[in-house]
Design a protein around this motif. Sequence first.
Motif, PDB file in Angstrom:
ATOM      1  N   ALA A  30       0.859  -1.175   0.000  1.00 11.86           N
ATOM      2  CA  ALA A  30       0.000   0.000   0.000  1.00 11.86           C
ATOM      3  C   ALA A  30       0.892   1.220   0.000  1.00 11.86           C
ATOM      4  N   PRO A  31       0.339   2.387  -0.399  1.00 11.69           N
ATOM      5  CA  PRO A  31       1.157   3.589  -0.382  1.00 11.69           C
ATOM      6  C   PRO A  31       1.684   3.875   1.021  1.00 11.69           C
ATOM      7  N   THR A  32       2.891   4.375   1.113  1.00 11.72           N
ATOM      8  CA  THR A  32       3.456   4.756   2.401  1.00 11.72           C
ATOM      9  C   THR A  32       3.979   6.166   2.305  1.00 11.72           C
ATOM     10  N   GLU A  33       4.424   6.703   3.425  1.00 10.38           N
ATOM     11  CA  GLU A  33       4.866   8.075   3.435  1.00 10.38           C
ATOM     12  C   GLU A  33       6.345   8.234   3.222  1.00 10.38           C
ATOM     13  N   GLY A  34       7.078   7.168   3.140  1.00 15.84           N
ATOM     14  CA  GLY A  34       8.495   7.309   2.877  1.00 15.84           C
ATOM     15  C   GLY A  34       9.164   5.968   2.752  1.00 15.84           C
ATOM     16  N   VAL A  35       9.595   5.622   1.546  1.00 13.45           N
ATOM     17  CA  VAL A  35      10.251   4.354   1.299  1.00 13.45           C
ATOM     18  C   VAL A  35      11.454   4.627   0.418  1.00 13.45           C
ATOM     19  N   SER A  36      12.582   4.033   0.753  1.00 19.44           N
ATOM     20  CA  SER A  36      13.780   4.305  -0.023  1.00 19.44           C
ATOM     21  C   SER A  36      13.702   3.659  -1.389  1.00 19.44           C
ATOM     22  N   GLU A  37      14.390   4.259  -2.326  1.00 19.03           N
ATOM     23  CA  GLU A  37      14.443   3.729  -3.682  1.00 19.03           C
ATOM     24  C   GLU A  37      15.045   2.331  -3.690  1.00 19.03           C
ATOM     25  N   ASP A  38      16.020   2.103  -2.812  1.00 17.71           N
ATOM     26  CA  ASP A  38      16.650   0.787  -2.747  1.00 17.71           C
ATOM     27  C   ASP A  38      15.648  -0.296  -2.362  1.00 17.71           C
ATOM     28  N   VAL A  39      14.742   0.032  -1.455  1.00 17.74           N
ATOM     29  CA  VAL A  39      13.751  -0.940  -1.026  1.00 17.74           C
ATOM     30  C   VAL A  39      12.746  -1.205  -2.147  1.00 17.74           C
ATOM     31  N   VAL A  40      12.283  -0.150  -2.783  1.00 16.20           N
ATOM     32  CA  VAL A  40      11.266  -0.311  -3.821  1.00 16.20           C
ATOM     33  C   VAL A  40      11.798  -1.122  -4.992  1.00 16.20           C
ATOM     34  N   PHE A  41      12.995  -0.784  -5.457  1.00 20.00           N
ATOM     35  CA  PHE A  41      13.512  -1.405  -6.672  1.00 20.00           C
ATOM     36  C   PHE A  41      14.641  -2.397  -6.386  1.00 20.00           C
ATOM     37  N   GLY A  42      14.762  -2.772  -5.138  1.00 20.20           N
ATOM     38  CA  GLY A  42      15.811  -3.718  -4.779  1.00 20.20           C
ATOM     39  C   GLY A  42      15.381  -5.169  -4.879  1.00 20.20           C
ATOM     40  N   SER A  43      14.101  -5.405  -5.072  1.00 23.89           N
ATOM     41  CA  SER A  43      13.603  -6.773  -5.185  1.00 23.89           C
ATOM     42  C   SER A  43      12.307  -6.769  -5.961  1.00 23.89           C
ATOM     43  N   ARG A  44      11.944  -7.929  -6.491  1.00 17.24           N
ATOM     44  CA  ARG A  44      10.665  -8.053  -7.181  1.00 17.24           C
ATOM     45  C   ARG A  44       9.517  -7.757  -6.231  1.00 17.24           C
ATOM     46  N   GLU A  45       9.644  -8.209  -4.987  1.00 15.69           N
ATOM     47  CA  GLU A  45       8.588  -7.980  -4.003  1.00 15.69           C
ATOM     48  C   GLU A  45       8.382  -6.489  -3.749  1.00 15.69           C
ATOM     49  N   GLY A  46       9.482  -5.736  -3.721  1.00 15.51           N
ATOM     50  CA  GLY A  46       9.373  -4.298  -3.516  1.00 15.51           C
ATOM     51  C   GLY A  46       8.648  -3.615  -4.655  1.00 15.51           C
ATOM     52  N   VAL A  47       8.973  -4.011  -5.882  1.00 14.44           N
ATOM     53  CA  VAL A  47       8.312  -3.419  -7.045  1.00 14.44           C
ATOM     54  C   VAL A  47       6.836  -3.805  -7.074  1.00 14.44           C
ATOM     55  N   GLU A  48       6.529  -5.045  -6.757  1.00 20.02           N
ATOM     56  CA  GLU A  48       5.130  -5.471  -6.746  1.00 20.02           C
ATOM     57  C   GLU A  48       4.328  -4.724  -5.688  1.00 20.02           C
ATOM     58  N   ALA A  49       4.964  -4.446  -4.567  1.00 23.92           N
ATOM     59  CA  ALA A  49       4.293  -3.662  -3.535  1.00 23.92           C
ATOM     60  C   ALA A  49       4.032  -2.237  -4.029  1.00 23.92           C
ATOM     61  N   TYR A  50       4.994  -1.702  -4.771  1.00 22.07           N
ATOM     62  CA  TYR A  50       4.815  -0.361  -5.331  1.00 22.07           C
ATOM     63  C   TYR A  50       3.672  -0.354  -6.344  1.00 22.07           C
ATOM     64  N   ILE A  51       3.596  -1.378  -7.195  1.00 19.87           N
ATOM     65  CA  ILE A  51       2.497  -1.487  -8.155  1.00 19.87           C
ATOM     66  C   ILE A  51       1.163  -1.594  -7.420  1.00 19.87           C
ATOM     67  N   SER A  52       1.156  -2.325  -6.320  1.00 19.75           N
ATOM     68  CA  SER A  52      -0.063  -2.428  -5.521  1.00 19.75           C
ATOM     69  C   SER A  52      -0.510  -1.060  -5.029  1.00 19.75           C
ATOM     70  N   GLY A  53       0.457  -0.232  -4.649  1.00 26.91           N
ATOM     71  CA  GLY A  53       0.132   1.126  -4.225  1.00 26.91           C
ATOM     72  C   GLY A  53      -0.467   1.944  -5.356  1.00 26.91           C
ATOM     73  N   ASP A 132      18.941  -3.482 -10.260  1.00 28.55           N
ATOM     74  CA  ASP A 132      19.743  -4.690 -10.458  1.00 28.55           C
ATOM     75  C   ASP A 132      18.872  -5.938 -10.520  1.00 28.55           C
ATOM     76  N   LEU A 133      17.594  -5.760 -10.790  1.00 31.49           N
ATOM     77  CA  LEU A 133      16.706  -6.911 -10.921  1.00 31.49           C
ATOM     78  C   LEU A 133      17.135  -7.784 -12.097  1.00 31.49           C
ATOM     79  N   SER A 134      16.719  -9.040 -12.086  1.00 28.25           N
ATOM     80  CA  SER A 134      17.026  -9.929 -13.205  1.00 28.25           C
ATOM     81  C   SER A 134      16.340  -9.426 -14.466  1.00 28.25           C
ATOM     82  N   GLU A 135      16.871  -9.810 -15.605  1.00 30.55           N
ATOM     83  CA  GLU A 135      16.280  -9.380 -16.865  1.00 30.55           C
ATOM     84  C   GLU A 135      14.853  -9.911 -17.012  1.00 30.55           C
ATOM     85  N   VAL A 136      14.602 -11.094 -16.486  1.00 29.71           N
ATOM     86  CA  VAL A 136      13.245 -11.657 -16.541  1.00 29.71           C
ATOM     87  C   VAL A 136      12.288 -10.790 -15.740  1.00 29.71           C
TER      88      VAL A 136
END
Length: 473
Positions: A30-53, A132-136
Amino acid sequence: MKNIVNYKMILLVLLLAFTSCADDFLEEPAPTEGVSEDVVFGSREGVEAYISGINRRARGQFTSVDASGLNSLFFARTIKGNDLIHGSSWWSFDYANDNREPTYRRTVFNWEFPYFMINQANTLINGIEDSDLSEVDKRELSGQGQALRAFYYFQLAMEYQHTYSYDSSLPAPPIYTELSLEGNPMSSLEELYAFIVDDLTEAVDKLSSDRLGKSYINKQVASGILANVYLVMGNWAGAERAANLAYDGDLAGSLDPSSYGDGFADINNPEWLWGNPQTGDQSAYYYVAPSAFMDPITPAYNNIFVNENFYNLFSETDARNTFRVSSTLTDYRKVTSTKFVFAFDSDIVVMRKPEMILVEAEAKFRQGDENGARTLLYALQKNRDPEAVASNNTGVALEEEILIERRKELYGECGVEWFDAKRLQRGMPRTSNHRITLSNNPIVPNDKRFFLKIPLTEIDANDNIDLSVNANR
């Protein structure tokens, strides 16, 4: 471009702020008030959480009841037509087709909300590319971003200019692909649609059928968006292919007439391709779901009625005949519909498989395959009504039958009557039983009321757009 820049600046702050909410962000998408770029784009789970937001923003309240999320775009189009009638309260100016001046709420919201979502999609796409996510993972996740971006640019194209086939050289909303502190000049319809098609064709190629849930975009949803874009552009072969892919060419598995008794409130409905889910703690309350306005039983706004002439198009045995006819009222309030049942956790439909079946049928007709069009049309009609009889219509009569079936299937959902009238350069006349008939000023083909003026806030803040943009609009 003051409004767009402000949203982008806020987003940059949110992404670059290192806070302690990273774990919560990953565990609770869900949207939050402050999340680092490393967390959002550091894993697939982080990106999926961002999409959920991002998805959650599509169903939240943006500014007001009639300017909330995606459904506010769709419902404003719905109420501009002839099939439904507005009683009072919210949507009154949309119903009167008198809500397009540069300072009006509809004009400002229909500009700012899509651009807000486009900014989110651009951040998503660019963040994935630099990660640095995988190409897939990059391929699939960026495909979702491109489809989202294209979808909202498509809304802007439809809302702020004549239809594509009228004159593709006309000015259209600006195109952005990255965060910017400077407003871009207007594009042209040709440029904007080319950009939309490029995004969507890439998205369809990148995506698979897998997804986390129906609020996320997969290959089928991206294909459905592309099918509607191609309808507007008159690319009938493209619309046929994309629509067929959207529902996997599976007629039997795409149709469930019994779901018409469920109130269109459950995203798990097998006919739904794409929707916005609601939960008790993320309720839309009274301002997003069409059920809040159309449901005549549950206490909400209850301010939308059904044109009796439209009601008469349905047989008694049609599963879509959800209408209630008053035994005492004789005016525009006589007929209501229980198609949408309101609850605080009612899910919101965005796209359904039957729509894609009808897109494919129309595309076949436009290409001269009338037998193929009739076959698809009858398959849908027979599914909805066991007493349906196969049509022998040809030519203009078959065209009208397909368009009427689209209205019967999709009323209250996505503004199909407005969408079809605009893209086919038709008028949208009203019958005399409306509360506002527009008889002295009917909606004619290519009427300027099919599109909005550019908001004054944009003109004031963007050095590349001036007041002349609204000349002759």
